[in-house]
Motif scaffolding. Structure first.
Motif, PDB file in Angstrom:
ATOM      1  N   ALA A 114       3.722  73.986  23.672  1.00 15.21           N
ATOM      2  CA  ALA A 114       2.770  74.253  22.589  1.00 15.21           C
ATOM      3  C   ALA A 114       3.002  75.650  22.012  1.00 15.21           C
ATOM      4  CB  ALA A 114       1.350  74.121  23.115  1.00 15.21           C
ATOM      5  N   ARG A 115       3.304  76.626  22.881  1.00 14.75           N
ATOM      6  CA  ARG A 115       3.577  77.989  22.397  1.00 14.75           C
ATOM      7  C   ARG A 115       4.841  78.028  21.547  1.00 14.75           C
ATOM      8  NH1 ARG A 115       2.445  81.061  28.080  1.00 14.75           N
ATOM      9  NH2 ARG A 115       0.160  81.052  27.964  1.00 14.75           N
ATOM     10  N   VAL A 116       5.863  77.297  21.994  1.00 13.12           N
ATOM     11  CA  VAL A 116       7.115  77.242  21.220  1.00 13.12           C
ATOM     12  C   VAL A 116       6.853  76.589  19.860  1.00 13.12           C
ATOM     13  CG1 VAL A 116       9.429  76.220  21.130  1.00 13.12           C
ATOM     14  CG2 VAL A 116       8.618  77.249  23.233  1.00 13.12           C
ATOM     15  N   VAL A 117       6.059  75.498  19.874  1.00 12.37           N
ATOM     16  CA  VAL A 117       5.736  74.812  18.610  1.00 12.37           C
ATOM     17  C   VAL A 117       4.981  75.758  17.673  1.00 12.37           C
ATOM     18  CG1 VAL A 117       4.382  72.922  17.586  1.00 12.37           C
ATOM     19  CG2 VAL A 117       5.808  72.484  19.560  1.00 12.37           C
ATOM     20  N   LEU A 118       4.073  76.565  18.242  1.00  8.99           N
ATOM     21  CA  LEU A 118       3.329  77.530  17.416  1.00  8.99           C
ATOM     22  C   LEU A 118       4.289  78.543  16.787  1.00  8.99           C
ATOM     23  CD1 LEU A 118       0.633  78.744  16.417  1.00  8.99           C
ATOM     24  CD2 LEU A 118       0.605  80.124  18.480  1.00  8.99           C
ATOM     25  N   ALA A 119       5.201  79.107  17.609  1.00  7.53           N
ATOM     26  CA  ALA A 119       6.163  80.098  17.089  1.00  7.53           C
ATOM     27  C   ALA A 119       7.052  79.464  16.011  1.00  7.53           C
ATOM     28  CB  ALA A 119       7.015  80.645  18.230  1.00  7.53           C
ATOM     29  N   GLU A 120       7.469  78.238  16.239  1.00 10.39           N
ATOM     30  CA  GLU A 120       8.314  77.528  15.259  1.00 10.39           C
ATOM     31  C   GLU A 120       7.534  77.280  13.965  1.00 10.39           C
ATOM     32  OE1 GLU A 120      11.383  74.855  16.178  1.00 10.39           O
ATOM     33  OE2 GLU A 120      12.040  76.828  16.840  1.00 10.39           O
ATOM     34  N   SER A 121       6.261  76.914  14.121  1.00  5.92           N
ATOM     35  CA  SER A 121       5.437  76.622  12.935  1.00  5.92           C
ATOM     36  C   SER A 121       5.219  77.891  12.122  1.00  5.92           C
ATOM     37  CB  SER A 121       4.072  76.060  13.333  1.00  5.92           C
ATOM     38  OG  SER A 121       4.234  75.032  14.247  1.00  5.92           O
ATOM     39  N   ILE A 122       5.001  79.026  12.824  1.00  3.14           N
ATOM     40  CA  ILE A 122       4.809  80.305  12.129  1.00  3.14           C
ATOM     41  C   ILE A 122       6.078  80.643  11.339  1.00  3.14           C
ATOM     42  CG2 ILE A 122       4.618  82.810  12.526  1.00  3.14           C
ATOM     43  CD1 ILE A 122       2.649  82.116  14.803  1.00  3.14           C
ATOM     44  N   THR A 123       7.246  80.422  11.952  1.00  7.61           N
ATOM     45  CA  THR A 123       8.505  80.714  11.260  1.00  7.61           C
ATOM     46  C   THR A 123       8.752  79.702  10.135  1.00  7.61           C
ATOM     47  OG1 THR A 123       9.346  81.511  13.367  1.00  7.61           O
ATOM     48  CG2 THR A 123      10.962  81.207  11.633  1.00  7.61           C
ATOM     49  N   PHE A 124       8.302  78.464  10.327  1.00  4.93           N
ATOM     50  CA  PHE A 124       8.527  77.406   9.325  1.00  4.93           C
ATOM     51  C   PHE A 124       7.782  77.694   8.021  1.00  4.93           C
ATOM     52  CE2 PHE A 124       8.009  73.100   7.551  1.00  4.93           C
ATOM     53  CZ  PHE A 124       9.335  72.712   7.532  1.00  4.93           C
ATOM     54  N   THR A 125       6.600  78.305   8.135  1.00  5.97           N
ATOM     55  CA  THR A 125       5.842  78.616   6.923  1.00  5.97           C
ATOM     56  C   THR A 125       6.403  79.900   6.316  1.00  5.97           C
ATOM     57  OG1 THR A 125       4.245  79.656   8.367  1.00  5.97           O
ATOM     58  CG2 THR A 125       3.627  77.538   7.500  1.00  5.97           C
ATOM     59  N   PRO A 126       6.892  79.858   5.067  1.00  7.44           N
ATOM     60  CA  PRO A 126       7.438  81.066   4.442  1.00  7.44           C
ATOM     61  C   PRO A 126       6.361  82.165   4.379  1.00  7.44           C
ATOM     62  CG  PRO A 126       7.984  79.136   3.165  1.00  7.44           C
ATOM     63  CD  PRO A 126       6.993  78.698   4.187  1.00  7.44           C
ATOM     64  N   GLY A 127       6.787  83.397   4.596  1.00  9.30           N
ATOM     65  CA  GLY A 127       5.833  84.513   4.577  1.00  9.30           C
ATOM     66  C   GLY A 127       5.546  85.051   5.961  1.00  9.30           C
ATOM     67  N   THR A 128       5.856  84.286   6.996  1.00  8.06           N
ATOM     68  CA  THR A 128       5.687  84.759   8.374  1.00  8.06           C
ATOM     69  C   THR A 128       6.898  84.337   9.211  1.00  8.06           C
ATOM     70  OG1 THR A 128       4.411  82.771   8.842  1.00  8.06           O
ATOM     71  CG2 THR A 128       3.138  84.761   8.462  1.00  8.06           C
ATOM     72  N   ILE A 129       7.424  85.282  10.010  1.00  4.31           N
ATOM     73  CA  ILE A 129       8.548  84.968  10.911  1.00  4.31           C
ATOM     74  C   ILE A 129       8.195  85.469  12.309  1.00  4.31           C
ATOM     75  CG2 ILE A 129      10.973  85.408  11.454  1.00  4.31           C
ATOM     76  CD1 ILE A 129      11.460  85.895   8.502  1.00  4.31           C
ATOM     77  N   ALA A 130       8.293  84.578  13.293  1.00  2.00           N
ATOM     78  CA  ALA A 130       8.067  85.000  14.684  1.00  2.00           C
ATOM     79  C   ALA A 130       9.305  85.751  15.168  1.00  2.00           C
ATOM     80  CB  ALA A 130       7.799  83.789  15.553  1.00  2.00           C
ATOM     81  N   LEU A 131       9.138  87.035  15.515  1.00  2.00           N
ATOM     82  CA  LEU A 131      10.273  87.842  15.977  1.00  2.00           C
ATOM     83  C   LEU A 131      10.449  87.718  17.480  1.00  2.00           C
ATOM     84  CD1 LEU A 131       9.518  91.126  13.998  1.00  2.00           C
ATOM     85  CD2 LEU A 131      11.210  89.412  13.417  1.00  2.00           C
TER      86      LEU A 131
END
Lengths: 170, 121
Positions: A114-131
């Protein structure tokens, strides 16, 4: 049968089910050769790779396989937030007005997947990138930041996505 | 009955063209942003417009225009793989930049002007 062996069988069965489902979706055919081939290769692949897909310590069923209806809701939420943030990045491209900032916050999710999916979703939406994702700590680069406050930034960046993921996984 | 089929076909064509136009707008904006934005991180955001939203819109257009359910399902499976692989690539680039110590660009904030006669005496 001991618990460890039973859990291994469950993991093989779950991997087999997912692979077979994907095969039916991709082939879209119920011809005998296609069905037999799908069953055979899904079985072989599941036996080889179940430990890669589902690790032994992921002992809760819903920490691996999502609930169907909340997972579909999550996908719709993800697509909606992708288009919403795409329009805000589009405006930022046109005006050149950006306020980039690196923000740190925690996730309330417990399951690794679930945490990986959250990080991927944050990166998937333009304007936010999980570093960075370290346990429950997330470091995110935010293009149009509106706050420096950690909790508020977390709520704006991951709020609706995290709630949707929490309903689908743990 | 034929009229109904023609109407549905025309509606599908219009929807396909509309979504393709949307995809083109995002793709062009992504390229402009990649040139215009100041550093690697902000450029990654801009390229996400062409790499994510434009491609996703093209997939939706393909589903609308798909000849049958089988073709549409294959596109859905490709979309699922795209959902997994696309952010991973962006994350790897951004993480490498972050871990190699590349500082993100910051907009200079103006300090508030002191009023005449104010301050410590």
């Amino acid at each position: 049968m001991d618990t460890r062996r039973r859990w291994r069988l469950v993991r093989v069965a779950q991997t087999f089910g997912v692979l077979l489902g994907l095969w039916f979706l991709f082939s879209w055919s119920l011809e005998p050769t296609s069905v037999v081939g799908g069953l055979l290769f899904a079985g072989i692949l599941a036996t080889i790779s179940y430990d890669v897909f589902i690790e032994e310590h992921e002992a809760a069923r819903h920490s691996v396989l999502p609930r169907v209806v909340p997972a579909a809701t999550f996908l719709l939420t993800l697509i909606a937030s992708m288009y919403a943030s795409s329009f805000s990045v589009l405006v930022a491209v046109c005006t050149g007005d950006v306020q980039p900032r690196v923000v740190h916050f925690r996730s309330k999710l417990r399951a690794d997947l679930a945490r990986v999916v959250l990080a991927e979703s944050i990166t998937f939406t333009p304007g936010t990138i999980a570093l960075e994702l370290d346990e429950d700590q997330l470091i995110v680069h935010w293009l149009t930041a509106t706050t420096r406050h950690s909790a508020r930034a977390g709520d704006e960046v991951k709020g609706s996505l995290e709630r949707a993921i929490k309903r689908a996984w743990l | 009955m034929t009229g109904w089929h023609e109407a549905v076909a025309m509606a599908r064509e219009i929807a396909t063209v509309a979504v393709c136009i949307l995809a083109s707008i995002f793709a062009i904006a992504g390229v402009i942003g990649t040139i215009r934005f100041p550093d690697a991180y902000t450029r990654l955001h801009a390229s996400a417009l062409s790499g994510t939203t434009a491609v996703f819109s093209a997939f939706i257009a393909s589903i609308i225009a798909a000849a049958n359910a089988g073709v549409a399902m294959r596109i859905v499976v490709i979309m699922v793989f795209f959902l997994v692989s696309n952010p991973t690539t962006t994350h790897i680039i951004a993480r490498y930049a972050w871990q190699s110590g590349l500082d993100p660009w910051k907009r200079l904030e103006r300090k508030p002007r002191r009023k005449h006669g104010g301050g410590r005496r």
